[in-house]
Write an enzyme that holds these catalytic residues in place. Structure first.
Site, PDB file in Angstrom:
ATOM      1  N   LEU A  63      21.202   3.033  36.788  1.00  5.58           N
ATOM      2  CA  LEU A  63      21.959   2.433  35.687  1.00  5.58           C
ATOM      3  C   LEU A  63      22.896   1.355  36.234  1.00  5.58           C
ATOM      4  O   LEU A  63      23.073   1.250  37.447  1.00  5.58           O
ATOM      5  CB  LEU A  63      22.733   3.551  34.967  1.00  5.58           C
ATOM      6  CG  LEU A  63      21.815   4.610  34.326  1.00  5.58           C
ATOM      7  CD1 LEU A  63      22.603   5.832  33.893  1.00  5.58           C
ATOM      8  CD2 LEU A  63      21.046   4.037  33.155  1.00  5.58           C
ATOM      9  N   PRO A  64      23.511   0.550  35.366  1.00 12.56           N
ATOM     10  CA  PRO A  64      24.328  -0.562  35.882  1.00 12.56           C
ATOM     11  C   PRO A  64      25.489  -0.102  36.761  1.00 12.56           C
ATOM     12  O   PRO A  64      25.705  -0.640  37.842  1.00 12.56           O
ATOM     13  CB  PRO A  64      24.825  -1.252  34.611  1.00 12.56           C
ATOM     14  CG  PRO A  64      23.838  -0.893  33.560  1.00 12.56           C
ATOM     15  CD  PRO A  64      23.339   0.477  33.891  1.00 12.56           C
ATOM     16  N   LYS A 166      26.673   0.346  50.436  1.00 11.59           N
ATOM     17  CA  LYS A 166      25.915  -0.600  49.584  1.00 11.59           C
ATOM     18  C   LYS A 166      26.797  -1.761  49.123  1.00 11.59           C
ATOM     19  O   LYS A 166      26.433  -2.935  49.238  1.00 11.59           O
ATOM     20  CB  LYS A 166      25.349   0.158  48.373  1.00 11.59           C
ATOM     21  CG  LYS A 166      24.847  -0.706  47.240  1.00 11.59           C
ATOM     22  CD  LYS A 166      23.632  -1.522  47.595  1.00 11.59           C
ATOM     23  CE  LYS A 166      23.370  -2.585  46.536  1.00 11.59           C
ATOM     24  NZ  LYS A 166      22.280  -3.459  46.878  1.00 11.59           N
TER      25      LYS A 166
HETATM   26  P1  NDP Z   1      19.120  -3.798  34.524  1.00 13.06           P
HETATM   27  O1  NDP Z   1      20.244  -4.463  33.793  1.00 13.06           O
HETATM   28  O2  NDP Z   1      17.809  -4.469  34.618  1.00 13.06           O
HETATM   29  O3  NDP Z   1      18.843  -2.327  33.912  1.00 13.06           O
HETATM   30  C1  NDP Z   1      19.891  -1.481  33.572  1.00 13.06           C
HETATM   31  C2  NDP Z   1      19.345  -0.187  32.992  1.00 13.06           C
HETATM   32  O4  NDP Z   1      20.439   0.634  32.586  1.00 13.06           O
HETATM   33  C3  NDP Z   1      18.469  -0.383  31.762  1.00 13.06           C
HETATM   34  O5  NDP Z   1      17.495   0.624  31.738  1.00 13.06           O
HETATM   35  C4  NDP Z   1      19.481  -0.174  30.634  1.00 13.06           C
HETATM   36  O6  NDP Z   1      18.902   0.243  29.420  1.00 13.06           O
HETATM   37  C5  NDP Z   1      20.290   0.952  31.204  1.00 13.06           C
HETATM   38  N1  NDP Z   1      21.611   1.047  30.559  1.00 13.06           N
HETATM   39  C6  NDP Z   1      22.557   0.077  30.491  1.00 13.06           C
HETATM   40  N2  NDP Z   1      23.646   0.554  29.854  1.00 13.06           N
HETATM   41  C7  NDP Z   1      23.362   1.835  29.507  1.00 13.06           C
HETATM   42  C8  NDP Z   1      24.089   2.848  28.823  1.00 13.06           C
HETATM   43  N3  NDP Z   1      25.333   2.644  28.382  1.00 13.06           N
HETATM   44  N4  NDP Z   1      23.493   4.043  28.637  1.00 13.06           N
HETATM   45  C9  NDP Z   1      22.233   4.258  29.096  1.00 13.06           C
HETATM   46  N5  NDP Z   1      21.491   3.349  29.753  1.00 13.06           N
HETATM   47  C10 NDP Z   1      22.060   2.150  29.953  1.00 13.06           C
HETATM   48  O7  NDP Z   1      19.728  -3.462  35.956  1.00 13.06           O
HETATM   49  P2  NDP Z   1      18.977  -3.380  37.365  1.00 13.06           P
HETATM   50  O8  NDP Z   1      17.806  -2.477  37.250  1.00 13.06           O
HETATM   51  O9  NDP Z   1      18.826  -4.751  37.920  1.00 13.06           O
HETATM   52  O10 NDP Z   1      20.135  -2.679  38.234  1.00 13.06           O
HETATM   53  C11 NDP Z   1      20.386  -1.283  38.178  1.00 13.06           C
HETATM   54  C12 NDP Z   1      21.293  -0.937  39.349  1.00 13.06           C
HETATM   55  O11 NDP Z   1      20.658  -1.301  40.564  1.00 13.06           O
HETATM   56  C13 NDP Z   1      22.652  -1.687  39.326  1.00 13.06           C
HETATM   57  O12 NDP Z   1      23.655  -0.826  39.777  1.00 13.06           O
HETATM   58  C14 NDP Z   1      22.427  -2.828  40.317  1.00 13.06           C
HETATM   59  O13 NDP Z   1      23.660  -3.257  40.906  1.00 13.06           O
HETATM   60  C15 NDP Z   1      21.498  -2.164  41.313  1.00 13.06           C
HETATM   61  N6  NDP Z   1      20.619  -3.061  42.088  1.00 13.06           N
HETATM   62  C16 NDP Z   1      19.932  -4.067  41.467  1.00 13.06           C
HETATM   63  C17 NDP Z   1      19.116  -4.910  42.221  1.00 13.06           C
HETATM   64  C18 NDP Z   1      18.358  -6.053  41.586  1.00 13.06           C
HETATM   65  O14 NDP Z   1      17.835  -6.906  42.335  1.00 13.06           O
HETATM   66  N7  NDP Z   1      18.235  -6.115  40.254  1.00 13.06           N
HETATM   67  C19 NDP Z   1      18.955  -4.745  43.675  1.00 13.06           C
HETATM   68  C20 NDP Z   1      19.659  -3.598  44.200  1.00 13.06           C
HETATM   69  C21 NDP Z   1      20.470  -2.811  43.426  1.00 13.06           C
HETATM   70  P3  NDP Z   1      18.354  -0.828  28.338  1.00 13.06           P
HETATM   71  O15 NDP Z   1      16.936  -1.069  28.714  1.00 13.06           O
HETATM   72  O16 NDP Z   1      18.542  -0.132  27.042  1.00 13.06           O
HETATM   73  O17 NDP Z   1      19.224  -2.065  28.461  1.00 13.06           O
END
Ligand code: NDP
Length: 290
Positions: A63-64, A166
């Site tokens: 999750l974020p 991280k």
């Molecule tokens: P995304 O924004 O693509 O996805 C976020 C996910 O969290 C989605 O499934 C979203 O659901 C869900 N979400 C957001 N808010 C809520 C909530 N209030 N309740 C339930 N679910 C929620 O993020 P990323 O996959 O890119 O990143 C996820 C994590 O990984 C972060 O902490 C980021 O810092 C880390 N990360 C990301 C990298 C990257 O290159 N993208 C690399 C390494 C780490 P919905 O589909 O409904 O929006």
């Protein structure tokens, strides 16, 4: 083994896909269409509601921030079973994850923080580096599952250590992107061909992941893909700065990096990629890269 995967975003969606090849994976996502698509295309099981995820042997969250993880923990807490392992792959806050681990421990549920690095391409290709915080025993339970999504799995230390390292490594990357962009722009303004400046940098001591992989495509070719949201990057550096504050450490470079990225976020907005800070550096100097 029965797994549940919560959070099918840019990273979670492909990670959960790899897990379905070896385990029964139940998926849940806030926007249910993504979970439906995952189940349809990759053979995972669609959870009828979030609570169904509590029945899994291992629960994974991606999750974020730790705040969203905590919301999910709140909802699942009454339904959790003793002996379950919770793996949080979110880039979270070590202070929050230690509290989360303590809440879960009261229910007999083990917790490891297991954030990842390697970007979406690493998630797609299962080549992520995963840094884990937790006890040796819990690391040993989590490792074979994480190995399905990643190539290098490292036990960083006790609970919170994964989240801490991280955000610290992401801060190194942020500072490197910023200074590399500044100096390459300066080289260009001095009259050195940008391609040549890259070639010299990458053959010398200024070489980095930023100069070799992240910046050339953007600064030379004008391609600005979204690979990692600036909003996530800013969150990571802010957590790193809070660790410094907590440790009463003197980290002026980290403070400056945090302040630069926060200002960039205000300017570029939630949906920008973090490398777009290079556009701001050019704009501050009254120019553009192309
Ligand atoms: P995304 O924004 O693509 O996805 C976020 C996910 O969290 C989605 O499934 C979203 O659901 C869900 N979400 C957001 N808010 C809520 C909530 N209030 N309740 C339930 N679910 C929620 O993020 P990323 O996959 O890119 O990143 C996820 C994590 O990984 C972060 O902490 C980021 O810092 C880390 N990360 C990301 C990298 C990257 O290159 N993208 C690399 C390494 C780490 P919905 O589909 O409904 O929006």
């Amino acid at each position: 083994m029965k797994l549940a995967f919560i959070g099918l975003g840019a990273m979670g969606f492909p990670m959960a896909r790899h897990l379905t090849k070896q385990h029964e994976v139940t998926v849940w996502n806030r926007t249910s269409e993504k979970a439906e698509r995952h189940a349809r295309e990759h053979g995972s099981r669609l959870a009828k509601d979030l609570e169904e995820c509590a029945a899994a042997d291992v629960i994974l969250t991606m999750l974020p921030t730790s705040s969203e993880v905590d919301q999910i923990v709140d909802q699942l807490l009454p339904h959790l079973r003793r002996g379950t392992l919770w793996i949080d792959a979110t880039s979270g806050d070590p202070n929050v994850s230690r509290k989360t681990a303590a809440r879960l421990a009261e229910k007999g549920v083990a917790f490891v923080d297991a954030p990842v690095t390697g970007a979406t391409v690493g998630a797609e290709n299962a080549t992520l580096t995963i840094m884990v915080g937790g006890s040796k025993e819990d690391f040993a339970r989590a490792e074979p599952i994480l190995r399905i999504c990643g190539k290098t799995i490292i036990h960083a230390g006790p609970t919170g250590a994964g989240h801490a390292i991280k955000v610290l490594t992401n801060s190194i990357m942020g500072a490197t992107v910023w200074i590399t962009s500044e100096c390459l722009l300066l080289a260009k303004q001095y009259g050195i061909d940008l391609k040549t400046a890259f070639a010299i940098t990458n053959a010398g001591s200024g070489r980095s992941n930023a100069s070799e992989n992240l910046l050339p495509m953007r600064l030379l070719e004008g391609k600005w893909p979204l690979i990692f949201k600036l909003v996530h990057h800013d969150k990571d550096i802010r957590i790193a700065a809070s660790i410094s504050h907590q440790q009463h450490a003197s980290t002026p470079m980290l403070a400056l990096t945090q302040s630069l990225f926060s200002a960039a976020l205000h300017q570029l907005g939630d949906q920008a990629d973090y490398i777009e800070v290079a556009k701001i550096i050019a704009a501050m100097n009254g120019t553009k890269w192309q």
